[in-house]
Write an enzyme that holds these catalytic residues in place. Structure first.
Site, PDB file in Angstrom:
ATOM      1  N   LYS A 144      50.948  39.267  37.172  1.00 64.63           N
ATOM      2  CA  LYS A 144      49.634  39.607  37.712  1.00 64.63           C
ATOM      3  C   LYS A 144      49.673  40.073  39.162  1.00 64.63           C
ATOM      4  O   LYS A 144      48.835  40.850  39.595  1.00 64.63           O
ATOM      5  CB  LYS A 144      48.691  38.411  37.560  1.00 64.63           C
ATOM      6  CG  LYS A 144      48.264  38.202  36.115  1.00 64.63           C
ATOM      7  CD  LYS A 144      47.011  37.379  36.012  1.00 64.63           C
ATOM      8  CE  LYS A 144      46.472  37.399  34.602  1.00 64.63           C
ATOM      9  NZ  LYS A 144      47.274  36.568  33.677  1.00 64.63           N
ATOM     10  N   SER A 183      56.157  37.512  30.579  1.00 58.67           N
ATOM     11  CA  SER A 183      55.088  37.839  31.538  1.00 58.67           C
ATOM     12  C   SER A 183      54.931  36.776  32.617  1.00 58.67           C
ATOM     13  O   SER A 183      54.485  37.068  33.723  1.00 58.67           O
ATOM     14  CB  SER A 183      53.766  38.038  30.792  1.00 58.67           C
ATOM     15  OG  SER A 183      53.490  36.924  29.960  1.00 58.67           O
ATOM     16  N   GLU A 199      37.232  37.982  39.335  1.00 58.43           N
ATOM     17  CA  GLU A 199      36.917  36.926  38.382  1.00 58.43           C
ATOM     18  C   GLU A 199      38.224  36.261  38.014  1.00 58.43           C
ATOM     19  O   GLU A 199      39.284  36.858  38.109  1.00 58.43           O
ATOM     20  CB  GLU A 199      36.272  37.538  37.141  1.00 58.43           C
ATOM     21  CG  GLU A 199      37.255  38.155  36.128  1.00 58.43           C
ATOM     22  CD  GLU A 199      38.044  39.357  36.634  1.00 58.43           C
ATOM     23  OE1 GLU A 199      37.545  40.036  37.559  1.00 58.43           O
ATOM     24  OE2 GLU A 199      39.148  39.606  36.115  1.00 58.43           O
TER      25      GLU A 199
END
Ligand code: PLP
Length: 406
Positions: free
Chosen positions: A86, A377, A108
């Site tokens: 991310k 990930s 968010e």
């Protein structure tokens, strides 16, 4: 760079009139930035020095032997700063926000992983940061709240609606509409109105570019690339590096949860999902909706895979037959996580472990001379509050009680 606002019938921008100018401004700033060498150079510098790129393409030798099929490789995004992919997107968008003259980002977050990455990137680049989080998530994911606060972010607990991710998105957008002048909305996955899916894909495409080059350097004959799919950012990130290589099978894995009934899973594209084409959160894609068109509840053991919609480009790639979508049940996911931890000494995030569950099924069916790449990930440290009680509830409870008493 490949740029598009629609993907077949999917994607597009369906937002209140008030927001469209901000999206148009973002689009032109993004397209302009990507043509500017000073921007891409600075992004590359941050990827290298701050995020820790390139991440390794790791040969899982023990696992390859244990499964007896294709050579297994992990693309280790879990080694990126803050523990997951991310940060690639968060750094890219913060840099873009600065270029646009914004002094603040708003985002968010559901489980808090995107919030942590955004807070970290904002701290690094000297931007103000508000993170909107549903009140229920603030309670359940409190360690992430504390981490965001350490990065100097202001975490806003959202008390409206169901007090979950969808409500956090609504409130963050409400704030953005009122503060467009100095604030950038930092969307966390390859979803949302155009140009967000394309921007997030671009900032995550570094995963696929690196993996493709690393595979070529190691002379690998890649048969398949497997990634977990929440909104689709890590998947589009790695898939984008192999899209043009028709012999590479692309496999996305969704949260199969505990069953096929409403509220038991988070499948949108996998078989038996029950998802339909609709428009929510400003874009057209496949969503889990009830007969009145309202978003249905979802469940996945991994908080990062429980979004009721999916990135429009993935919906399109599946429709055209380029992408195969499947799912893994919660129990398969924890089994795969434990198996790989024991065999390889690597702890995957619960999200990424969905891709592992699929790997355990497909690797033995693929020729030994070929390679399969799994996108790791994220790393699994963050999940200890979920995994420890599954694997050793007694000792975990004792530990927590001792902590409280001490
Ligand atoms: C958030 C998250 C995901 C799911 O999000 P995508 O946008 O689909 O990539 C997957 N893995 C990890 C580790 C995450 O934190």
């Amino acid at each position: 760079m490949r740029y598009s606002k629609t993907y077949g019938e999917f994607g597009g921008s369906y937002v209140p009139e008030l927001l469209q100018p901000a999206l148009d401004e973002l689009e032109s700033a993004f397209l302009d930035a990507m043509k500017d060498k000073s921007f891409t150079d600075e992004l590359e510098y941050l990827q290298k020095t701050f995020i820790g790129r390139p991440t390794p393409l790791y040969y899982a030798e023990n696992l390859t032997k244990a499964l007896g099929g294709a050579k297994i490789y992990f693309k280790c995004e879990g080694l990126a700063h803050t523990g997951a992919h991310k940060i690639n997107n968060a750094i890219g968008q913060c840099l873009l926000a600065k270029r646009m003259g914004k002094t603040k980002v708003v985002a968010e977050t559901g489980a808090g992983q995107h919030g942590v990455a955004t807070a970290s990137a904002a701290a690094k680049l000297g931007l103000g940061c508000d993170i909107y989080m549903g009140a229920i998530d603030v309670k359940r994911q409190h360690p992430n709240v504390l981490t965001m606060q350490m990065f100097g972010a202001n975490v806003v607990s959202v008390e409206s609606g169901n007090r979950g991710l969808a409500d956090a998105v609504d409130e963050a957008l409400n704030y953005w509409v009122k503060s467009l002048k100095d604030t950038h909305y930092l969307l966390g996955s390859a979803v949302g109105p155009a140009p967000f899916p394309a921007i997030v894909r671009e900032f995550q495409s570094v995963i696929g570019k690196e993996a493709n080059k690393q595979a070529k350097d190691a002379n690998l004959d890649v048969a398949a690339v497997i990634a977990a799919v929440g909104g689709g950012s890590n998947a589009m990130g790695i898939f984008s590096g192999f899209l043009d290589e028709e012999t590479v099978k692309l496999i996305g894995v969704e949260g199969g949860g505990t069953g096929d009934n409403v509220g038991e899973h988070a499948k949108r594209l996998a078989p038996n999902s029950g998802a339909v084409t609709g428009i929510h959160h400003g874009f057209k894609s496949k969503f889990l909706l009830d007969k009145d068109g309202n978003i249905e509840p979802t469940h996945s053991i991994s908080a990062g895979l429980d979004y009721p919609g999916v990135g429009p480009e993935l919906a399109y790639l599946q429709q055209t037959g380029r992408l195969t979508m499947t799912s893994a049940r919660d129990s398969e996911v924890t089994d795969a996580l434990a198996f790989i931890a024991k065999n390889e000494g690597i702890l995957f995030a619960l999200e990424s472990s969905h891709a592992l569950a699929e790997l355990l099924k497909v690797a033995p069916t693929i020729d030994k001379n070929k390679a399969v790449i799994v996108n790791m990930s994220g790393r699994g440290d963050k999940d200890i509050f979920i995994t420890a009680p599954i694997f050793n509830k007694k000792e975990w409870v004792e530990f927590l009680q001792n902590e409280i008493n001490s």
